[in-house]
Write a protein that holds these residues in place. Structure first.
Motif, short mmCIF file in Angstrom:
data_model
loop_
_atom_site.label_atom_id
_atom_site.label_comp_id
_atom_site.label_asym_id
_atom_site.label_seq_id
_atom_site.Cartn_x
_atom_site.Cartn_y
_atom_site.Cartn_z
N GLY A 1 -5.88 6.75 17.30
CA GLY A 1 -7.32 6.72 16.58
C GLY A 1 -7.19 6.93 15.08
N LYS A 2 -6.12 6.47 14.54
CA LYS A 2 -5.72 6.84 13.02
C LYS A 2 -6.83 5.91 12.04
CE LYS A 2 -2.29 9.49 13.63
NZ LYS A 2 -2.57 10.97 13.49
N SER A 3 -6.92 6.79 11.01
CA SER A 3 -7.77 6.21 9.96
C SER A 3 -6.98 5.11 9.27
CB SER A 3 -8.33 7.23 8.84
OG SER A 3 -7.32 7.73 8.12
N PHE A 4 -7.68 4.31 8.01
CA PHE A 4 -6.84 3.50 7.37
C PHE A 4 -5.71 4.09 6.66
CE2 PHE A 4 -6.20 0.81 3.81
CZ PHE A 4 -5.78 -0.32 4.22
N GLN A 5 -6.12 5.16 6.05
CA GLN A 5 -5.32 5.77 5.09
C GLN A 5 -4.11 6.28 5.97
OE1 GLN A 5 -7.14 8.19 2.36
NE2 GLN A 5 -8.14 6.65 1.52
N GLN A 6 -4.44 7.16 7.10
CA GLN A 6 -3.40 7.72 7.92
C GLN A 6 -2.65 6.79 8.64
OE1 GLN A 6 -6.18 9.44 10.84
NE2 GLN A 6 -6.22 11.37 9.75
N ALA A 7 -2.96 5.46 8.82
CA ALA A 7 -2.22 4.44 9.16
C ALA A 7 -1.25 4.05 8.27
CB ALA A 7 -2.99 3.31 9.67
N PHE A 8 -1.59 3.69 6.95
CA PHE A 8 -0.69 3.06 5.81
C PHE A 8 0.34 4.19 5.70
CE2 PHE A 8 -3.70 4.08 2.32
CZ PHE A 8 -2.63 4.86 1.41
N VAL B 1 0.67 -13.03 -3.08
CA VAL B 1 0.99 -11.73 -3.67
C VAL B 1 1.76 -10.92 -2.63
CG1 VAL B 1 0.09 -9.39 -4.92
CG2 VAL B 1 -0.78 -12.09 -5.62
N VAL B 2 2.64 -10.38 -2.74
CA VAL B 2 3.39 -9.69 -1.82
C VAL B 2 2.46 -8.33 -1.82
CG1 VAL B 2 5.13 -7.98 -1.02
CG2 VAL B 2 5.39 -10.50 -1.61
N GLU B 3 1.94 -7.72 -0.89
CA GLU B 3 1.19 -6.39 -0.89
C GLU B 3 1.44 -5.69 0.30
OE1 GLU B 3 -3.34 -5.36 -1.89
OE2 GLU B 3 -2.89 -6.34 -0.03
N ALA B 4 1.81 -4.23 0.34
CA ALA B 4 1.82 -3.47 1.25
C ALA B 4 1.64 -2.07 0.91
CB ALA B 4 3.35 -3.60 1.93
N GLU B 5 0.66 -1.33 1.24
CA GLU B 5 0.20 0.04 1.16
C GLU B 5 1.26 0.83 1.77
OE1 GLU B 5 -3.99 -2.03 1.59
OE2 GLU B 5 -2.02 -2.27 2.43
N GLN B 6 2.17 1.50 1.00
CA GLN B 6 3.26 2.45 1.46
C GLN B 6 3.37 3.51 0.54
OE1 GLN B 6 6.64 0.89 3.84
NE2 GLN B 6 6.63 -0.73 2.20
N ASP B 7 3.70 4.89 1.05
CA ASP B 7 3.95 5.97 0.40
C ASP B 7 5.16 5.66 -0.48
OD1 ASP B 7 4.65 8.60 -0.75
OD2 ASP B 7 4.12 9.42 0.89
N PRO B 8 4.97 5.50 -1.85
CA PRO B 8 6.56 5.44 -2.59
C PRO B 8 7.54 6.45 -2.55
CG PRO B 8 4.62 5.92 -3.97
CD PRO B 8 4.07 5.85 -2.77
N ASP B 9 7.06 7.60 -2.17
CA ASP B 9 8.06 8.69 -1.98
C ASP B 9 8.96 8.42 -0.68
OD1 ASP B 9 7.31 9.98 -4.08
OD2 ASP B 9 5.97 11.45 -3.12
N VAL B 10 8.50 7.77 0.21
CA VAL B 10 9.08 7.31 1.69
C VAL B 10 9.73 5.78 1.37
CG1 VAL B 10 8.60 6.83 3.95
CG2 VAL B 10 7.47 8.78 2.86
N ALA B 11 8.94 5.01 0.97
CA ALA B 11 9.29 3.47 0.72
C ALA B 11 9.60 3.21 -0.67
CB ALA B 11 8.41 2.61 1.33
N ASN B 12 10.80 3.32 -1.16
CA ASN B 12 11.11 3.13 -2.54
C ASN B 12 10.53 1.70 -3.21
OD1 ASN B 12 12.74 2.02 -4.85
ND2 ASN B 12 13.46 4.11 -5.02
N PRO B 13 9.66 1.98 -4.02
CA PRO B 13 8.89 0.45 -4.57
C PRO B 13 9.90 -0.56 -4.69
CG PRO B 13 7.87 2.33 -5.26
CD PRO B 13 9.32 2.90 -4.76
N LEU B 14 10.88 -0.43 -5.75
CA LEU B 14 11.81 -1.40 -6.14
C LEU B 14 12.77 -1.64 -4.98
CD1 LEU B 14 13.13 -3.17 -8.22
CD2 LEU B 14 14.54 -1.28 -9.07
N GLU B 15 13.01 -0.96 -3.98
CA GLU B 15 13.78 -1.50 -3.02
C GLU B 15 13.23 -2.24 -2.09
OE1 GLU B 15 15.78 0.76 1.14
OE2 GLU B 15 15.01 1.92 -0.55
N TYR B 16 11.90 -2.12 -1.97
CA TYR B 16 10.99 -2.89 -0.96
C TYR B 16 10.58 -4.20 -1.71
CZ TYR B 16 10.86 0.03 3.07
OH TYR B 16 11.44 0.85 4.35
#
Length: 300
Positions: free
Chosen positions: A227-234, A266-281
């Motif tokens: 039952g996560k929230s939107f922000q918790q899920a991403f 447009v490629v779009e993916a809400e992610q935490d950049p400290d976990v998913a390196n933005p340039l790598e993804y």
């Protein structure tokens, strides 16, 4: 833009998040835009931290990048059409100065996407009277967008009153096709309904902007169960870039091509950049696009 020209962009949300400003706060505009060039994309959408047009246009010109559009949170049901229209006019003027193509609109009255609520079970619903007001308001905003040489594209979104296939159907039926267009988002469609082709096939004539967002099925199931929230899920990694999740973008892309779609993907993916390196993804997404979409399209 040519008759069937597709422009490929990537959203800034992988680098910085407007809803949680502390995420990726160290990523500057120059860093983000330069990463987009390195990854081989042609442009981006405006983030909440982007500067005034004169400054932004300079940075874009230095890198030969374009702006596709910018998100606008409408509150037609809460604030009324007239008040919303004033804010939207300023929004469109900003976009016009950036030579953008679309104004992305999402009705945020009653939205739970930024609240600590179960996004899978606590989405809002509109009454018949509210649907009527929303349709009238969006038609009015669509006229304003047109006056600024923009197209209004409506973003169906998790945690809002226009999320499901049925709700998208109702919105499209209640609005003027000449004024209100659709932003088709693969990730929101899939997580909402378990299907990402129906909205595409049912409303292909209304689609004037596309978001390619992938989803990690195992994390989605876990978030739904908990039952996560939107922000918790991403933040837990429910979303990712094409090629890293469970959506088959080949089917989506071929459908767009066959229909002669012209505009931004447009490629779009809400992610935490400290976990998913933005340039790598961003590079991962570009590799998937080149190998599985563009190469296939070229041989067909």
């Amino acid at each position: 833009m040519g008759k069937t020209q597709i422009l490929w962009g990537i959203a800034p949300i992988g680098w910085r998040n407007d809803d949680i400003p502390e995420i990726g706060a160290g990523n500057t505009l120059q860093h983000l835009l330069s990463d987009i060039v390195v990854a081989g994309f042609q442009g981006t959408e405006v983030g909440g931290f982007f500067p005034e047009p004169a400054i932004l246009n300079k940075e874009l010109e230095l890198r030969n990048l374009k702006i596709a559009g910018k998100w606008f949170s409408s509150y037609i049901l809460r604030d009324g059409i007239e008040e919303t229209a004033k804010e939207f006019s300023d929004h469109c003027q900003y976009l016009k100065e950036l030579h953008a193509d679309v104004a992305v609109v999402s009705e945020q009255t009653y939205s739970v996407q930024s609240l600590d609520k179960n996004v899978f079970k606590e989405k809002p619903y509109f009454t018949d009277q509210e649907w009527q007001l929303l349709s009238e308001g969006l038609n009015h905003l669509g006229k304003i967008a047109g006056e600024h040489e923009l197209k209004l594209v409506y973003h169906h979104h998790l945690g809002t009153g226009v999320q499901t296939e049925e709700e998208v159907d109702r919105l499209m039926a209640g609005t003027d096709p000449a004024l209100v267009h659709l932003l088709y988002d693969t990730g929101h469609a899939y997580i909402s309904d378990g299907n990402y082709m129906n909205i595409l096939e049912n409303h292909i004539d209304r689609i004037q902007h596309v978001h390619f967002k992938d989803a990690r099925l195992n994390i989605m199931k876990k978030c739904k169960q908990e039952g996560k929230s939107f922000q918790q899920a991403f933040l837990q990694g429910m979303f990712t870039v094409p090629g890293d999740g469970c959506i088959d973008f080949r089917k989506v892309y071929q459908k767009l091509l066959k229909h002669g779609y012209s505009g931004w993907i447009v490629v779009e993916a809400e992610q935490d950049p400290d976990v998913a390196n933005p340039l790598e993804y961003a590079l991962l997404a570009r590799k998937y696009i080149d190998r599985h979409l563009l190469n296939v399209a070229a041989t067909n």
